[in-house]
Scaffold this active site. Structure first.
Site, short mmCIF file in Angstrom:
data_model
loop_
_atom_site.label_atom_id
_atom_site.label_comp_id
_atom_site.label_asym_id
_atom_site.label_seq_id
_atom_site.Cartn_x
_atom_site.Cartn_y
_atom_site.Cartn_z
N TYR A 73 0.83 -1.22 0.00
CA TYR A 73 0.00 0.00 0.00
C TYR A 73 0.86 1.26 0.00
CZ TYR A 73 -4.31 -2.45 -0.19
OH TYR A 73 -5.35 -3.22 -0.65
N VAL A 109 -10.16 3.39 -5.03
CA VAL A 109 -9.75 3.82 -3.69
C VAL A 109 -8.74 4.97 -3.80
CG1 VAL A 109 -10.14 1.50 -2.72
CG2 VAL A 109 -7.86 2.09 -3.57
N ASP A 110 -8.61 5.55 -5.00
CA ASP A 110 -7.51 6.51 -5.24
C ASP A 110 -7.83 7.96 -4.90
OD1 ASP A 110 -9.10 7.34 -7.46
OD2 ASP A 110 -8.01 6.05 -8.84
N HIS A 125 -15.36 0.52 -2.23
CA HIS A 125 -14.24 -0.28 -1.72
C HIS A 125 -13.31 0.53 -0.81
CE1 HIS A 125 -14.83 -3.22 -5.34
NE2 HIS A 125 -15.72 -3.41 -4.38
N CYS A 136 -10.28 -0.95 17.53
CA CYS A 136 -11.34 -0.10 18.09
C CYS A 136 -12.21 0.55 17.02
CB CYS A 136 -10.73 0.98 18.99
SG CYS A 136 -9.74 2.18 18.09
N CYS A 156 -5.83 2.72 20.79
CA CYS A 156 -5.80 1.40 21.46
C CYS A 156 -4.51 0.63 21.22
CB CYS A 156 -7.00 0.56 21.04
SG CYS A 156 -6.86 -0.16 19.40
N ASN A 219 -15.65 1.66 -22.21
CA ASN A 219 -14.56 0.75 -21.87
C ASN A 219 -13.69 0.56 -23.11
OD1 ASN A 219 -12.98 -1.68 -20.97
ND2 ASN A 219 -14.51 -1.72 -19.34
C1 BJW Z 1 -10.38 1.31 -19.47
C2 BJW Z 1 -9.23 2.09 -19.64
C3 BJW Z 1 -9.42 3.37 -20.16
C4 BJW Z 1 -8.61 0.19 -18.83
N1 BJW Z 1 -10.66 3.80 -20.45
N2 BJW Z 1 -11.59 1.75 -19.77
C5 BJW Z 1 -20.85 -13.24 -6.23
C6 BJW Z 1 -20.39 -14.00 -7.29
C7 BJW Z 1 -19.05 -14.38 -7.36
C8 BJW Z 1 -18.13 -14.01 -6.38
C9 BJW Z 1 -18.60 -13.24 -5.35
C10 BJW Z 1 -19.94 -12.87 -5.26
N3 BJW Z 1 -20.10 -12.13 -4.14
C11 BJW Z 1 -18.91 -11.99 -3.53
C12 BJW Z 1 -17.97 -12.68 -4.21
C13 BJW Z 1 -16.52 -12.77 -3.82
C14 BJW Z 1 -15.69 -11.59 -4.25
C15 BJW Z 1 -15.69 -11.51 -5.78
O1 BJW Z 1 -16.37 -10.72 -6.39
N4 BJW Z 1 -14.91 -12.35 -6.42
C16 BJW Z 1 -14.83 -12.38 -7.87
C17 BJW Z 1 -13.47 -11.83 -8.31
C18 BJW Z 1 -15.10 -13.77 -8.35
N5 BJW Z 1 -16.17 -10.35 -3.66
C19 BJW Z 1 -15.82 -9.97 -2.44
O2 BJW Z 1 -15.10 -10.67 -1.73
C20 BJW Z 1 -16.37 -8.66 -1.95
N6 BJW Z 1 -16.94 -8.84 -0.67
C21 BJW Z 1 -18.17 -9.37 -0.47
O3 BJW Z 1 -18.89 -9.65 -1.39
O4 BJW Z 1 -18.52 -9.53 0.87
C22 BJW Z 1 -19.62 -10.37 1.22
C23 BJW Z 1 -19.08 -11.76 1.28
C24 BJW Z 1 -18.11 -12.05 2.21
C25 BJW Z 1 -17.56 -13.36 2.26
C26 BJW Z 1 -17.98 -14.31 1.34
C27 BJW Z 1 -18.95 -13.98 0.40
C28 BJW Z 1 -19.51 -12.70 0.38
C29 BJW Z 1 -15.25 -7.64 -1.76
C30 BJW Z 1 -14.58 -7.27 -3.02
C31 BJW Z 1 -13.43 -6.30 -2.72
C32 BJW Z 1 -12.61 -5.94 -3.95
N7 BJW Z 1 -11.42 -5.29 -3.53
C33 BJW Z 1 -10.50 -4.75 -4.53
C34 BJW Z 1 -9.27 -4.16 -3.81
C35 BJW Z 1 -9.63 -2.82 -3.14
C36 BJW Z 1 -8.50 -2.26 -2.38
C37 BJW Z 1 -7.30 -1.93 -3.22
O5 BJW Z 1 -7.41 -1.30 -4.28
O6 BJW Z 1 -6.22 -2.30 -2.81
O7 BJW Z 1 -11.17 -3.74 -5.30
S1 BJW Z 1 -10.01 -5.96 -5.77
C38 BJW Z 1 -10.04 -4.84 -7.12
O8 BJW Z 1 -11.09 -5.21 -8.04
C39 BJW Z 1 -10.45 -3.47 -6.53
C40 BJW Z 1 -11.38 -2.95 -7.59
O9 BJW Z 1 -12.20 -1.94 -7.06
C41 BJW Z 1 -12.10 -4.19 -8.04
C42 BJW Z 1 -12.73 -4.06 -9.40
O10 BJW Z 1 -11.80 -3.92 -10.40
P1 BJW Z 1 -12.10 -2.96 -11.65
O11 BJW Z 1 -12.26 -1.59 -11.17
O12 BJW Z 1 -13.19 -3.53 -12.47
O13 BJW Z 1 -10.68 -3.00 -12.41
P2 BJW Z 1 -10.14 -4.08 -13.50
O14 BJW Z 1 -8.67 -3.93 -13.55
O15 BJW Z 1 -10.68 -5.43 -13.26
O16 BJW Z 1 -10.77 -3.59 -14.88
C43 BJW Z 1 -10.37 -2.40 -15.51
C44 BJW Z 1 -11.28 -2.16 -16.71
O17 BJW Z 1 -10.99 -0.88 -17.24
C45 BJW Z 1 -11.09 -3.19 -17.84
O18 BJW Z 1 -12.37 -3.60 -18.30
C46 BJW Z 1 -10.37 -2.38 -18.93
O19 BJW Z 1 -10.71 -2.78 -20.24
C47 BJW Z 1 -10.86 -0.97 -18.64
N8 BJW Z 1 -9.95 0.10 -19.04
N9 BJW Z 1 -8.14 1.37 -19.32
C48 BJW Z 1 -11.71 2.96 -20.31
N10 BJW Z 1 -8.36 4.22 -20.40
ZN ZN Z 2 -7.61 1.38 17.81
#
Ligand code: BJW
Ligand code: ZN
Length: 248
Positions: A73, A109-110, A125, A136, A156, A219
């Protein structure tokens, strides 16, 4: 570079649809910040391409090796400090001024939407510029680049963590509920730069569509949701959004 001639007519129709609607909800992902120099997660050059998600972005990974997670991070924060909003972020801030019923949901998160001037933002996120104490619950804005290790809670003494949502963690229920409501109640849903692979964020576009919204997707490439969109605008968000929103 302007979109090709077919996309030009699609762009015009999408512009008209957007102009007609006051209740606009936008969902953004990492792609909107790519042109600011922020790496995306999946795809070429993506963060998860070369790194282990389980080690760096799960609560289990943090419990096992908090130093490694903080190094990751701190690297991201150092990088982000050099980035600024691009024309896509700025176009959305302009759009908010024109639409009374505007909501911006971001997975990012930026903090770049806020820097660009957007106000009504739901950060699904979390935010990497904030820390949270697992002991805490204390949250603190931390605008420093590098956070010295170990970062300890002044209240804490536990080790604080980035206030972001990792895999397997629940999203803030209030933010998720507001996001679902904004997706259900809007007339137009604009989804920008997300691969639509991470849930529950990925459920918002189908929810908006089922609820009757017109859906515009911006996209570089097709996503699992392209088929349900009314207008798929292919190209860089920093070029397409200013054209769509009228400042191009
Ligand atoms: C451009 C471009 C340009 C590039 N112009 N476009 C239901 C079904 C299946 C799985 C699950 C479900 N429910 C929950 C899950 C599990 C899991 C999940 O989804 N897994 C899948 C991967 C299968 N989800 C979770 O765990 C979530 N929690 C949850 O649901 O809690 C309840 C629960 C708990 C326990 C068990 C079950 C349920 C939490 C998800 C947290 C995601 N965290 C992250 C990290 C955040 C912190 C950090 O940044 O360090 O979030 S992971 C990462 O992915 C980050 C992003 O926000 C997130 C999404 O990514 P994003 O933004 O889509 O980016 P990319 O890189 O994937 O795509 C970029 C796109 O841009 C591409 O399409 C390019 O083409 C395009 N592009 N340049 C226009 N110039
Ligand atoms: Zn604390």
């Amino acid at each position: 570079m302007r979109p090709d001639p077919i996309a030009e007519s699609t762009l015009q129709a999408a512009r008209e649809a957007l102009a007609r609607e006051d209740r606009v909800t936008v969902l953004t992902g990492a792609g909107i910040s790519a042109e600011s120099g922020v790496p995306t997660f999946r795809g070429k050059g993506g963060i998860w391409r070369e790194r282990n998600v389980t080690e760096l972005a799960t609560p289990e990974g943090f419990a096992r090796d908090p130093k490694l997670v903080w190094e990751f991070y701190n690297w991201r924060r150092d990088l982000l400090q050099k980035c600024s909003p691009n024309p896509a972020h700025l176009a959305l801030a302009d759009l908010e001024k024109e639409k009374d019923g505007f909501v911006l949901i971001t997975q990012n998160v930026d903090g770049l939407h806020k820097q660009a001037g957007s106000r009504n933002i739901l950060e699904l996120h979390g935010n990497t510029w904030r820390t949270r104490c697992p002991g805490c619950g204390r949250r603190e804005d931390d605008p420093r680049g590098h956070v010295p290790y170990p970062p300890l809670c002044p209240q804490c003494g536990s080790m604080v963590r980035p206030d972001v949502v990792w895999f397997g963690e629940s999203l803030d229920p209030g933010i998720l509920e507001e996001s679902a409501r904004a997706s259900q109640e809007c007339g137009l849903f604009l989804v920008v730069g997300t691969s639509a692979q991470v849930y529950p964020a990925a459920a918002l576009t189908p929810l908006a569509k089922r609820s009757g919204a017109t859906v515009i997707e911006v996209n570089l490439e097709p996503t699992p949701h392209t088929e349900l969109t009314d207008f798929a605008l292919t190209g860089p968000a920093g070029e397409i959004l200013p054209l769509l929103i009228g400042k191009g």
